[in-house]
Design an enzyme around this catalytic site. Structure first.
Site, PDB file in Angstrom:
ATOM      1  N   ALA A  17       0.835  -1.210   0.000  1.00 35.68           N
ATOM      2  CA  ALA A  17       0.000   0.000   0.000  1.00 35.68           C
ATOM      3  C   ALA A  17       0.867   1.255   0.000  1.00 35.68           C
ATOM      4  O   ALA A  17       0.622   2.199  -0.771  1.00 35.68           O
ATOM      5  CB  ALA A  17      -0.922  -0.009   1.222  1.00 35.68           C
ATOM      6  N   SER A  40       9.405   0.798   8.770  1.00 26.95           N
ATOM      7  CA  SER A  40      10.275   0.171   9.752  1.00 26.95           C
ATOM      8  C   SER A  40      10.626  -1.240   9.301  1.00 26.95           C
ATOM      9  O   SER A  40       9.752  -2.112   9.227  1.00 26.95           O
ATOM     10  CB  SER A  40       9.547   0.130  11.096  1.00 26.95           C
ATOM     11  OG  SER A  40      10.101  -0.847  11.917  1.00 26.95           O
ATOM     12  N   VAL A  48       2.395 -11.205   2.354  1.00 26.32           N
ATOM     13  CA  VAL A  48       1.588 -12.045   1.461  1.00 26.32           C
ATOM     14  C   VAL A  48       0.848 -11.135   0.477  1.00 26.32           C
ATOM     15  O   VAL A  48       0.869  -9.913   0.634  1.00 26.32           O
ATOM     16  CB  VAL A  48       0.552 -12.910   2.217  1.00 26.32           C
ATOM     17  CG1 VAL A  48       1.172 -14.158   2.779  1.00 26.32           C
ATOM     18  CG2 VAL A  48      -0.134 -12.115   3.315  1.00 26.32           C
ATOM     19  N   LYS A  79      -2.596 -14.319 -15.031  1.00 27.09           N
ATOM     20  CA  LYS A  79      -3.738 -14.959 -14.353  1.00 27.09           C
ATOM     21  C   LYS A  79      -4.989 -14.693 -15.185  1.00 27.09           C
ATOM     22  O   LYS A  79      -5.294 -13.534 -15.482  1.00 27.09           O
ATOM     23  CB  LYS A  79      -3.881 -14.364 -12.946  1.00 27.09           C
ATOM     24  CG  LYS A  79      -5.150 -14.790 -12.218  1.00 27.09           C
ATOM     25  CD  LYS A  79      -5.254 -14.134 -10.850  1.00 27.09           C
ATOM     26  CE  LYS A  79      -6.618 -14.380 -10.243  1.00 27.09           C
ATOM     27  NZ  LYS A  79      -6.839 -13.624  -8.994  1.00 27.09           N
ATOM     28  N   PRO A  97     -13.869 -16.886 -14.694  1.00 26.81           N
ATOM     29  CA  PRO A  97     -12.919 -16.334 -15.664  1.00 26.81           C
ATOM     30  C   PRO A  97     -12.888 -14.809 -15.651  1.00 26.81           C
ATOM     31  O   PRO A  97     -13.883 -14.172 -15.313  1.00 26.81           O
ATOM     32  CB  PRO A  97     -13.497 -16.818 -16.998  1.00 26.81           C
ATOM     33  CG  PRO A  97     -14.977 -16.830 -16.776  1.00 26.81           C
ATOM     34  CD  PRO A  97     -15.191 -17.148 -15.296  1.00 26.81           C
ATOM     35  N   VAL A 186       7.728   4.496  14.113  1.00 26.41           N
ATOM     36  CA  VAL A 186       6.986   5.631  14.670  1.00 26.41           C
ATOM     37  C   VAL A 186       6.581   5.272  16.097  1.00 26.41           C
ATOM     38  O   VAL A 186       5.931   4.243  16.328  1.00 26.41           O
ATOM     39  CB  VAL A 186       5.723   5.929  13.828  1.00 26.41           C
ATOM     40  CG1 VAL A 186       4.855   6.986  14.511  1.00 26.41           C
ATOM     41  CG2 VAL A 186       6.102   6.361  12.420  1.00 26.41           C
ATOM     42  N   LEU A 334      -4.303  -2.291   4.224  1.00 30.08           N
ATOM     43  CA  LEU A 334      -4.875  -3.058   5.332  1.00 30.08           C
ATOM     44  C   LEU A 334      -5.356  -2.161   6.466  1.00 30.08           C
ATOM     45  O   LEU A 334      -6.231  -2.541   7.231  1.00 30.08           O
ATOM     46  CB  LEU A 334      -3.833  -4.058   5.856  1.00 30.08           C
ATOM     47  CG  LEU A 334      -3.397  -5.127   4.850  1.00 30.08           C
ATOM     48  CD1 LEU A 334      -2.272  -5.981   5.431  1.00 30.08           C
ATOM     49  CD2 LEU A 334      -4.561  -6.012   4.431  1.00 30.08           C
ATOM     50  N   ILE A 347      -5.241  -5.786  -3.077  1.00 29.15           N
ATOM     51  CA  ILE A 347      -4.353  -4.878  -3.830  1.00 29.15           C
ATOM     52  C   ILE A 347      -5.220  -3.975  -4.711  1.00 29.15           C
ATOM     53  O   ILE A 347      -4.935  -2.791  -4.884  1.00 29.15           O
ATOM     54  CB  ILE A 347      -3.291  -5.666  -4.639  1.00 29.15           C
ATOM     55  CG1 ILE A 347      -2.343  -6.373  -3.655  1.00 29.15           C
ATOM     56  CG2 ILE A 347      -2.515  -4.751  -5.580  1.00 29.15           C
ATOM     57  CD1 ILE A 347      -1.350  -7.314  -4.280  1.00 29.15           C
TER      58      ILE A 347
HETATM   59  C1  LIG Z   1      -3.457 -14.319   4.123  1.00 35.27           C
HETATM   60  C2  LIG Z   1      -3.482 -13.154   3.202  1.00 35.27           C
HETATM   61  C3  LIG Z   1      -3.409 -13.358   1.828  1.00 35.27           C
HETATM   62  C4  LIG Z   1      -3.477 -12.278   0.958  1.00 35.27           C
HETATM   63  N1  LIG Z   1      -3.477 -12.500  -0.398  1.00 35.27           N
HETATM   64  C5  LIG Z   1      -3.707 -11.453  -1.215  1.00 35.27           C
HETATM   65  C6  LIG Z   1      -3.808 -11.643  -2.619  1.00 35.27           C
HETATM   66  O1  LIG Z   1      -3.639 -12.750  -3.146  1.00 35.27           O
HETATM   67  N2  LIG Z   1      -4.102 -10.573  -3.395  1.00 35.27           N
HETATM   68  C7  LIG Z   1      -4.278  -9.327  -2.858  1.00 35.27           C
HETATM   69  O2  LIG Z   1      -4.603  -8.400  -3.596  1.00 35.27           O
HETATM   70  N3  LIG Z   1      -4.107  -9.112  -1.551  1.00 35.27           N
HETATM   71  C8  LIG Z   1      -3.841 -10.138  -0.724  1.00 35.27           C
HETATM   72  N4  LIG Z   1      -3.699  -9.904   0.613  1.00 35.27           N
HETATM   73  C9  LIG Z   1      -3.668  -8.533   1.116  1.00 35.27           C
HETATM   74  C10 LIG Z   1      -2.287  -7.920   0.878  1.00 35.27           C
HETATM   75  O3  LIG Z   1      -1.305  -8.675   1.531  1.00 35.27           O
HETATM   76  C11 LIG Z   1      -2.272  -6.499   1.390  1.00 35.27           C
HETATM   77  O4  LIG Z   1      -3.368  -5.798   0.880  1.00 35.27           O
HETATM   78  C12 LIG Z   1      -1.043  -5.782   0.929  1.00 35.27           C
HETATM   79  O5  LIG Z   1       0.102  -6.495   1.249  1.00 35.27           O
HETATM   80  C13 LIG Z   1      -0.964  -4.404   1.537  1.00 35.27           C
HETATM   81  O6  LIG Z   1      -0.541  -4.435   2.850  1.00 35.27           O
HETATM   82  P1  LIG Z   1      -0.206  -3.045   3.535  1.00 35.27           P
HETATM   83  O7  LIG Z   1       0.854  -2.379   2.762  1.00 35.27           O
HETATM   84  O8  LIG Z   1      -1.470  -2.321   3.767  1.00 35.27           O
HETATM   85  O9  LIG Z   1       0.332  -3.492   4.974  1.00 35.27           O
HETATM   86  P2  LIG Z   1       1.714  -4.162   5.410  1.00 35.27           P
HETATM   87  O10 LIG Z   1       2.284  -5.044   4.371  1.00 35.27           O
HETATM   88  O11 LIG Z   1       1.462  -4.764   6.755  1.00 35.27           O
HETATM   89  O12 LIG Z   1       2.707  -2.934   5.577  1.00 35.27           O
HETATM   90  C14 LIG Z   1       2.649  -2.097   6.703  1.00 35.27           C
HETATM   91  C15 LIG Z   1       3.860  -1.169   6.691  1.00 35.27           C
HETATM   92  O13 LIG Z   1       3.749  -0.256   7.776  1.00 35.27           O
HETATM   93  C16 LIG Z   1       4.958  -0.206   8.479  1.00 35.27           C
HETATM   94  N5  LIG Z   1       4.691   0.146   9.859  1.00 35.27           N
HETATM   95  C17 LIG Z   1       3.749  -0.364  10.694  1.00 35.27           C
HETATM   96  N6  LIG Z   1       3.837   0.201  11.903  1.00 35.27           N
HETATM   97  C18 LIG Z   1       4.855   1.102  11.833  1.00 35.27           C
HETATM   98  C19 LIG Z   1       5.446   1.984  12.751  1.00 35.27           C
HETATM   99  N7  LIG Z   1       5.053   2.056  14.029  1.00 35.27           N
HETATM  100  N8  LIG Z   1       6.464   2.737  12.323  1.00 35.27           N
HETATM  101  C20 LIG Z   1       6.919   2.685  11.060  1.00 35.27           C
HETATM  102  N9  LIG Z   1       6.398   1.857  10.146  1.00 35.27           N
HETATM  103  C21 LIG Z   1       5.383   1.077  10.533  1.00 35.27           C
HETATM  104  C22 LIG Z   1       5.539  -1.605   8.315  1.00 35.27           C
HETATM  105  O14 LIG Z   1       6.928  -1.607   8.551  1.00 35.27           O
HETATM  106  C23 LIG Z   1       5.191  -1.875   6.841  1.00 35.27           C
HETATM  107  O15 LIG Z   1       6.162  -1.262   6.036  1.00 35.27           O
HETATM  108  C24 LIG Z   1      -3.590 -10.974   1.484  1.00 35.27           C
HETATM  109  C25 LIG Z   1      -3.597 -10.763   2.860  1.00 35.27           C
HETATM  110  C26 LIG Z   1      -3.554 -11.837   3.728  1.00 35.27           C
HETATM  111  C27 LIG Z   1      -3.585 -11.593   5.208  1.00 35.27           C
END
Ligand SMILES: Cc1cc2nc3c(=O)[nH]c(=O)nc-3n(C[C@H](O)[C@H](O)[C@H](O)COP(=O)(O)OP(=O)(O)OC[C@H]3O[C@@H](n4cnc5c(N)ncnc54)[C@H](O)[C@@H]3O)c2cc1C
Length: 504
Positions: A17, A40, A48, A79, A97, A186, A334, A347
C-alpha cells in the site's frame, strides 16, 4: 488565489500500500510537493498478497510501467481467473474467468441466450463460452485486443506476482521521482490542539517528521487512522467467518497454469498461486472450527514441491474502517479494512483508494464535503466486494461440516439478498456504478455454485430459437479456435521477458 495543495505529504508504511501510493503520487505530484515515506524494517510487512485482478493493468499504465519490465522484476505470471474446487460440493469445480462470456464485447449477457437454448435441448457448458476459461484449461495465454471483431476483445488478464518484489520495484520508481524514505519505527503521533489534525510523527530515534497530509499505510494496526484518531471498525466476521491464514511458498513443478486455484476444505479453503520462480500456497480457515495444527496439516499436504520458507501464521478480523478518511489522514491498504483473499481484491482496493484520492485530492483546508464523498464511495466499494465474497460461502450445497452448515444457513446483507432474488427471477445482474465485478463474474459464481435462475431475460424472446442456437454455435466455435491458436503460457512469458524495457 494562493497555492491549495497540501505541501508536505507523509506516508506511514512501506508495504504494497505504501509504495503503490508513493509511486502514484510521485508520478502526479513530486515536482509540486514533498513526499516522505516512513517505514520500519524491524516491523516488516504482512508478506503475502500475490494474486491480482485485471484493473491492476490500468494502475501500471498510470505509472507508465512497461508490462514486460514489471513482470521480469516481480517474477510475475499471467492470471486468467480462479478455479474453485469443492465450493459447491466436494468433487465439483468451476471456473471464475476474467473477461466476458461470448465472442464479442456486445455479447456480454450471453448467459441469457445460453439459458434459453438450454431450456430446449443440450448445449455446451457455459464455461466453454469464455475465452479465458478455455485458454486457461489448455495452459495457453494471450494478450487482450481492442479490436471488437476479435475474440480477444473479450479476453481479460491480471498477474500473479511476488508482492515483496513489487514493493521493491515501486520503491525504486518512487525514489527516482523524489520520494524521501525514512527508516524507523513511529513511536508517537502528535495531534494539533485546535482541531485534532495530525501534526507530526516522531520516530523512536527521536527524529520528527512534520506533515500537512498523512496517509496511513501501516497495515492492520492502523497506527494513525485508528490508534491516533479512533476511526472505529465494523466487524464483518458474521458474514465472512475465516479469521486465520498460514502461507508458505514451495518449489515450482511443471509448466505454469495461468490461473489461481482455490480449494475448499471443511472449515475454509486453500490457495495455490504459480509465480515464475516458485508457487505461493496458503490456507484460510475459521479458528472457531479448525485448529492451527489441522490447518497447517492441510497446507503442507497440498504442497506440490519442497517448502521454501517457514510457514507464516496470520490473524485477521474481516471488516472495514468506519471512516477511511478522517481530518488530514487517509487510510489505504490493510489499515482501511480487510476481506479475505478469496477473489484477490486487497491490492485492488489499494489501487481504488489511490484512484479516488486523485479524484478527490484535498486542498490544504480539507473541506468536509470532499472527505465525506470519498468515504461514501469507498464504503460502497467495500460492501460490493463483501457481498460478492459472501456469495461463495452462502451458495454452497455442502453439508459435511458445522462450518459449511453455518455458512449455508447464515443471514446475508439485504443488498446481497436483493441481488440473489433478481438473479433467481430473470438471471439479471444489476449494473452498478461502483461494482468491480462484472456480470461475467457474478454469473460464473452464481451458476458455478449451482444457483440457476428460474428464467432468462424476456427480451431474448425477441430472437427465435434457430437464431439463438446459431449465435451460440458461432461463439463456441470461434472461442475454441482462438484458444487453440494461442501460445502456451510459458512460451508467451519467455517471449515477453526477452523484450523487457527497464522503467523503474
Ligand atoms: C493471508 C493473506 C493473503 C493475501 N493474499 C492477497 C492476494 O492474493 N491478493 C491481494 O490483492 N491481496 C492479498 N492480501 C492482502 C495484501 O497482503 C495487502 O493488501 C497488501 O500487502 C498491503 O498491505 P499493507 O501495505 O497495507 O500493509 P503491510 O504489508 O502490513 O505494511 C505495513 C507497513 O507499515 C509499516 N509500519 C507499521 N507500523 C509502523 C510503525 N510504528 N512505524 C513505522 N512503520 C510502521 C511496516 O513496517 C510496513 O512497512 C492478502 C492478505 C492476507 C492476510
Amino acid at each position: 488565489m494562493t497555492e491549495q495543495l497540501p505541501q508536505k505529504i507523509v506516508i506511514v508504511g512501506g508495504g504494497t500500500a505504501g509504495w503503490m501510493t508513493a509511486a502514484a503520487l510521485s508520478r502526479m505530484l513530486a515536482h509540486r510537493v514533498s513526499i516522505t515515506l516512513v517505514e520500519s524494517e524491524a516491523i516488516g510487512t504482512v508478506g503475502v498478497g500475490e494474486a491480482t485482478i485485471p484493473p491492476i493493468r490500468s494502475f501500471n499504465a498510470l505509472l507508465g510501467i512497461d508490462e514486460a519490465d514489471f513482470m521480469a522484476e516481480t517474477k510475475a505470471t499471467y492470471k486468467l481467473g480462479i478455479e474453485f474446487e469443492g465450493w459447491t460440493r466436494e468433487g465439483h469445480s468451476y471456473f471464475h474467468p476474467f473477461g466476458l462470456y461470448g465472442a464479442s464485447p456486445d455479447a456480454r449477457y450471453l448467459h441469457h441466450y445460453w439459458l434459453k437454448a438450454r431450456a430446449s435441448g443440450p448445449v455446451p457448458p457455459l464455461e466453454d463460452f469464455s475465452i479465458c476459461n478455455v485458454a486457461a484449461k489448455m495452459g495457453r495465454c494471450g494478450l487482450p485486443s481492442g479490436d471488437a471483431a476479435s475474440v480477444m476483445s473479450t479476453f481479460g488478464s491480471a498477474f500473479h506476482f511476488d508482492a515483496g518484489l513489487y514493493a521493491t520495484y515501486l520503491r525504486r520508481y518512487a525514489e527516482a521521482r523524489r520520494v524521501k524514505r525514512v527508516e524507523g519505527k513511529v513511536g508517537h503521533v502528535a495531534l494539533r490542539g485546535t482541531d485534532g489534525f495530525i501534526e507530526s510523527v516522531t520516530l523512536e530515534s527521536g527524529e520528527r517528521v512534520d506533515g500537512d497530509f498523512f496517509i496511513d499505510c501501516s497495515g492492520f494496526r492502523g497506527l494513525l487512522i485508528e490508534q491516533a484518531l479512533g476511526a472505529g471498525y465494523d466487524d464483518w466476521t458474521r458474514y465472512l467467518p475465516c479469521d486465520r491464514a498460514i502461507a508458505v511458498p514451495c518449489a515450482r513443478s511443471g509448466p505454469v497454469r495461468p490461473y489461481t486455484r482455490s480449494v475448499a476444505h471443511r472449515a475454509g479453503w486453500r490457495w495455490r498461486i504459480p509465480l515464475q520462480h516458485r508457487t505461493g500456497n496458503g490456507v484460510v480457515y475459521a479458528s472457531a472450527h479448525m485448529s492451527d495444527d489441522e490447518a497447517l496439516g492441510i497446507l503442507t499436504a497440498g504442497l506440490d514441491g519442497d517448502a521454501l520458507a517457514e510457514p507464516n501464521f496470520l490473524r485477521f478480523q474481516t471488516g472495514v474502517r468506519r471512516k477511511f478518511w478522517l481530518k488530514n489522514c487517509l487510510a489505504i491498504g490493510l489499515s482501511s479494512g480487510f476481506m479475505e483473499p478469496l477473489e484477490s481484491t486487497s491490492i485492488h482496493l489499494i489501487q481504488a483508494g489511490i484512484t479516488k484520492l486523485l479524484d478527490f485530492f484535498p486542498g490544504g483546508d480539507f473541506k468536509a464535503a470532499n472527505t465525506e464523498e470519498y468515504n461514501l464511495l469507498a464504503r460502497i466499494e467495500f460492501e460490493e466486494i463483501r457481498d460478492f465474497l459472501i456469495l461463495h460461502y452462502k451458495a454452497t450445497e455442502r453439508r459435511d461440516s458445522a462450518f459449511w452448515n453455518a455458512c449455508r444457513t447464515m443471514e446475508v446483507p439485504e443488498s446481497l439478498t436483493r441481488r440473489m432474488d433478481l438473479f433467481h427471477a430473470y438471471g439479471r445482474i444489476p449494473p452498478r456504478a461502483y461494482d468491480l465485478f462484472t456480470a461475467t463474474s457474478w454469473v460464473a459464481v452464481f451458476m458455478g455454485q449451482g444457483v440457476m435462475p428460474e428464467s432468462y431475460d424476456p427480451l431474448v424472446d425477441a430472437h427465435d430459437m434457430a437464431e439463438v442456437q446459431a449465435r451460440l454455435r458461432d461463439a463456441h466455435a470461434r472461442i475454441a479456435k482462438t484458444a487453440a491458436g494461442l501460445p502456451p503460457h510459458d512460451e508467451l512469458l519467455t517471449h515477453l521477458l526477452a523484450h523487457a524495457k527497464r522503467v523503474a
